[in-house]
Design a protein around this motif. Structure first.
Motif, short mmCIF file in Angstrom:
data_model
loop_
_atom_site.label_atom_id
_atom_site.label_comp_id
_atom_site.label_asym_id
_atom_site.label_seq_id
_atom_site.Cartn_x
_atom_site.Cartn_y
_atom_site.Cartn_z
N PRO A 3 0.13 -1.42 -0.09
CA PRO A 3 0.17 -0.34 0.05
C PRO A 3 0.70 1.62 0.02
O PRO A 3 0.48 3.11 -0.59
N HIS A 4 1.89 1.04 0.49
CA HIS A 4 3.14 2.72 0.51
C HIS A 4 2.98 3.00 -0.66
O HIS A 4 3.42 2.65 -1.83
N GLN A 48 5.69 8.03 1.01
CA GLN A 48 5.44 7.14 2.74
C GLN A 48 6.44 6.38 2.68
O GLN A 48 7.42 6.45 4.00
N GLN A 49 7.17 5.49 2.09
CA GLN A 49 8.43 5.07 2.04
C GLN A 49 9.55 6.04 2.91
O GLN A 49 10.08 5.98 3.06
N GLU A 105 9.58 8.69 4.18
CA GLU A 105 8.89 8.92 5.18
C GLU A 105 9.30 7.62 6.53
O GLU A 105 10.02 8.09 7.13
N MET A 106 8.68 6.64 5.95
CA MET A 106 8.96 5.90 6.63
C MET A 106 11.10 5.05 6.37
O MET A 106 11.50 4.96 7.98
N ILE A 120 16.07 1.13 0.90
CA ILE A 120 15.70 0.14 1.57
C ILE A 120 16.56 -0.73 1.54
O ILE A 120 16.94 -1.62 2.55
#
Lengths: 444, 485
Positions: free
Chosen positions: A5-6, A10-11, A13-14, A23
């Protein structure tokens, strides 16, 4: 990417919360020399493309055959309400009910399933399910070995040869003394089984109806086992148990079954359902999950997994079994099936199968050269002897859309001319009429 | 809620087929029949549908609740897979049809599914061959250990022991014991396998090591290469427990790094639903050393493109299952792999690891995170400990129950055994940031209340259909079925 869903934002941000730039930085513990030498998989496809591919594969299977195949796995009618209930994702997307307050649906269903199986078999206790009928026999044998501290297991050759192959596999390194007692023209040789029972015997294992379809009453055999301190294990046809003499009535200690006949599709061999029930004294030897009734803080009734001191997550190598996941949803399926039909519906279904099988036996044996293997009563499955190889008949009939039965020569030497024929309520007298004509033609 | 037995109304009609003419005693003598009909529920179709619909509403599932149950990989189960497994071309197929001479022709589609799934799993894991027969993860473990035993027996090795780290799932030692081995447990150091402890336990009688990587603490086994070499140096075999494969899809292949045998959990990594306790599916992959011993039958592709079932493997361990595995589950996993493809599978592990590290970071000021210096990062799951909270009387169990009140399924608790007051959290790749943030907010709120008013947390849950249940009473009274009428 599907099901992730990201958004890119958002990725990021995480990642920044974690304090890494990418990653890849999260995988630095996997050293470069440990990375894949290849990962050469096809590119992803849309849901529509995958569905279309699978529909084509499904269409390559011929399910329009009229089959008289059984051999432990039966084509019974499955009422629509089962699928409706099984589609409730609260059931099928749950895990094993480790948090009982959030799993009362699954837990109560298992409790009801345990009740239904005890009543069907006339036994004291049932577990929450095992993988299938074959592993249930293996687990039953191991229960007997632990309970008696003996190593000799007497197995009737009339126990499904598929399950006997499984037993051979499972017991390879366990130093058990597995004794197989030959069948007598398809009959379970009760006297020979009795003669084998001695002070070293942990269990005697039989099947009802036996693999050839014959029905027996094993009360005297089980009594002999009991007198010698051995346990009696019986494997039964779950649906037929609604009319046949029960394991409990015969004095069995452990009764198991393949539960597929209770509302599960054939589905090319699984998922199926291993039913296991036992007498009271054996409960602590039982493998797998067991659900018990209790109360909550306010005194309201509820259900929990219980007697967990038998299980692998507590006892590790000292557990009664290594089983963790079982066939919970299949157990629910069988519970819904027996609830929808009730005692009368089950009896009528069994009766319809039995009546058709006897009609088929009568018609087929009217053909010159075909005889029934023995005179023992049968339910919905029976064995005929042909004047030619059973394979020869199968080769001729299958291309015409009829599978006349299972060729016993596949597993029994000297029975190359024998065919095991099952009828379920989905077959008709008309189907049988055609089968008889095709068979007559094939023999001419 | 009343049981369906308590709701039974004698004489009420459910799904009844036509009553056949005549009596069963026309065909079967009375002494072979049961005396009374079984006391099963007598309910209308609506009664049954309503009973089970109401029961289903007393359950948490992935579709209704965040389900961060560690080591269980409770990801979203795509719905089209259910439709595919329900295609009549698959569900109506009798498993014995391909065993009739020549009739394999009638099940080519199903055999192709098996063959192709095996090939895909080989590429995903780097193994040389797979069997899809094992019916669940633990069944795969047993199969794998039996394959190890077959290898050693074939070579004439006298092997009696299997080494299992103390962080392993309980199924590992249980499977090894059931296959006839003595289990040797080795102590972890810093939350991972200690090569020195392994060396001390290794001798010529060691058949192999069962390993989960990342392990149940969500830590990558940093001494992996050394461990592989050590075990192989005594002709031991390396077993990979695939429970945590979701962490390494596309990042490491167990075959490439030296594992000899692996089981996968299709119901974890490959998106098939867990069914409230099964059916699962536990395929086992092996390298060339172990391939001759795989269970029969095996699916073979002929030169003309036809598939057939081959039983002719003289060194095979035999029949581990009656047929070809939990075919309905295998179908769903096959569809899942095709849908995601190469990129999609890599994104699975990446986003699973992202979510776990995100949660760990957000929670590290509130819960003790043991062994957080062993590795640079967590993998797909991590372990937190409520030791601080326990000093005030709020245990991991209480926190788990309070989470239920917030509508989240609890993490796995009190496992692995080597961490006190353990909460094992696995968010998976399919949960949104909003869900993760909500979980964090709710958990932090619970931890705050735990400090100020521990009794409130000890009371939890209060929003579930039942409150905390008396497990001791259940074990003592052993009411394991509805009493007979």
């Amino acid at each position: 990417m599907p099901y992730i869903p990201h958004t890119h934002g958002q990725q990021q941000e995480m990642l920044s919360t974690i304090g890494v730039a990418s990653i890849d930085d999260l995988f630095t513990d996997i050293a470069p020399e440990l990375r894949p030498k290849s990962f050469d998989l096809p590119e992803g496809r849309s849901e529509m493309q995958v569905r279309s591919h699978l529909e084509k594969l499904a269409a390559k299977n011929n399910t329009n055959l009229t089959t008289f195949l059984g051999a432990g796995f039966y084509d019974h009618y499955i009422p629509s309400a089962i699928k409706a209930i099984l589609s409730r994702s609260e059931f099928y997307t749950a895990y094993t009910p480790y948090q009982p307050e959030a799993s009362q649906g699954t837990l109560q269903a298992i409790f009801e399933y345990q009740t239904a199986m005890c009543r069907l078999m006339d036994m004291d206790y049932a577990n929450a399910s095992l993988y299938d009928g074959g592993t249930a026999i293996y687990e039953a044998i191991m229960m007997a070995v632990r309970a008696t501290k003996r190593k000799k297991i007497i197995v009737s050759e009339c126990l499904s040869p598929i399950y006997r192959c499984m037993l051979d596999c499972y017991t390879t390194n366990l130093h058990l003394d597995l004794v197989t007692v030959p069948h007598k023209q398809g009959l379970t040789d009760i006297q020979a089984l009795m003669d084998q029972i001695d002070e070293h015997t942990a269990a005697v294992v039989v099947q009802n109806p036996n693999f050839f379809g014959c029905i027996n009453d094993f009360t005297s055999l089980f009594a002999k086992a009991r007198e010698n301190g051995a346990l009696s294990i019986i494997s039964v046809y779950a649906l037929m148990q609604s009319v046949l003499k029960t394991p409990g009535q015969m004095g069995a200690d452990i009764a198991v079954a393949e539960g597929q006949s209770l509302g599960l599709p054939l589905s090319f061999g699984g998922p199926y359902l291993g039913i296991m029930t036992c007498k009271g004294k054996l409960i602590r030897q039982m493998p797998g999950r067991i659900v018990g009734k209790t109360v909550d803080k306010d005194g309201r009734e509820g259900y929990v997994l219980t007697l967990q001191a038998r299980e692998q997550h507590i006892r590790r190598q000292k557990a009664t079994s290594n089983i963790c996941s079982n066939q919970s949803l299949c157990a629910l399926q069988s519970l819904v099936y027996v609830s929808l039909l009730g005692p009368e519906g089950l009896k009528r279904t069994a009766h319809a199968c039995i009546e058709l099988a006897h009609y088929a036996a009568q018609k087929l044996t009217s053909i010159n050269g075909i005889t029934i293997l023995n005179d023992q009563p049968f339910a919905n499955e029976f064995t005929i002897r042909l004047p030619v190889s059973a394979y020869a008949i199968i080769d001729k009939l299958v291309p015409q859309g009829y599978v006349p039965g299972f060729p016993l020569g596949r597993y029994y030497q000297g029975m190359e001319n024998c065919l095991l024929i099952a009828c379920t309520e989905k077959r008709t007298k008309q189907d049988i009429g055609i089968l008889v004509e095709l068979m007559r033609g094939a023999l001419e | 809620m009343k049981t369906i037995f308590a709701k039974s109304v004698p004489g009420r009609k459910g799904v009844w087929p036509e009553e056949p003419e005549g009596q069963i005693t026309d065909f079967i003598p009375e002494n072979l029949l049961r005396e009374n009909l079984p006391a099963l529920p007598e309910q209308s179709e609506l009664d049954v549908v309503r009973h089970f619909t109401l029961l289903s509403r007393r359950n948490f599932g992935v579709d209704s609740n965040f389900y961060p149950l560690g080591s269980c990989t409770m990801k979203y189960n795509p719905k089209f897979m259910e439709d595919i497994a329900n295609l009549s071309g698959f569900t109506d197929l009798h498993p014995l049809v391909p065993q009739l001479r020549g009739a394999g022709h009638y099940t080519q589609g199903a055999l192709e599914v098996l063959y192709e799934t095996e090939k895909l799993l080989c590429e995903i894991t780097g193994m040389d061959a797979f069997t899809l027969q094992p019916l669940a993860g633990a069944h795969g473990e047993l199969t794998g250990v039996m394959l190890m035993a077959a290898y050693h027996n074939y070579k004439g090795n006298k092997k009696t022991k299997i080494i299992v780290p103390d962080s392993a799932h309980g199924t590992n030692p249980a499977s090894a014991a059931i296959a006839g081995y003595e289990v040797v447990s080795i102590e972890s150091r810093d939350g991972i396998i200690d090569p020195q402890a392994l060396k001390d336990a290794l001798d010529d009688e060691v058949a192999g090591l069962m390993m989960t990587c990342p392990n149940t603490l969500g830590l990558f086994e940093r001494h992996l290469r050394e461990i592989v070499e050590l075990v192989h140096s005594v002709d031991g075999l390396l077993y990979y427990d695939g429970a945590n494969l979701n962490a390494i899809l596309g990042k490491m292949r167990v075959g490439d790094v030296g594992f000899d045998v692996v089981h996968l959990n299709l119901h974890k990594t490959f998106g098939t639903p867990h069914g409230g306790g099964g059916p699962g599916s536990g395929p086992v992959g092996v390298n060339k050393k172990l391939e001759p011993f795989l269970p029969i039958s095996r699916v073979v592709k002929l030169e003309d493109g036809q598939f057939f079932l081959d039983y002719d493997y003289p060194f095979s361990i035999g029949y581990i299952a009656p047929f070809y595995g939990n075919f309905g589950v295998i179908l769903k996993a096959y569809a899942y792999i095709l849908r995601l493809g190469r990129e999609g599978l890599i994104r699975v592990s990446e986003n699973a690891v992202l979510a776990a590290n995100y949660l760990r970071k957000k929670l590290e000021d509130y819960l003790h995170i043991p062994y957080n210096r062993t590795c640079a990062h967590a993998m797909h799951e991590f372990v937190a400990s409520a030791v601080k909270q326990a000093q005030k009387g709020v245990r991991a169990l209480d926190i788990a129950k309070a989470l239920l009140d917030k509508g989240h399924h609890a993490p796995t608790i009190y496992f692995p055994l080597i961490v006190k007051e353990c909460l094992m959290i696995e968010p998976t790749e399919t949960e949104s940031k909003e869900t993760l943030d909500q979980f964090v907010d709710d958990l932090i709120e619970i931890l705050k209340i735990a400090e100020e008013n521990p009794e409130a947390i000890q009371e939890a849950p209060v929003n579930t259909p039942v409150k905390r249940l008396d497990e001791v009473k259940a074990a003592r009274e052993m009411i394991l079925k509805e009493q007979d009428m």
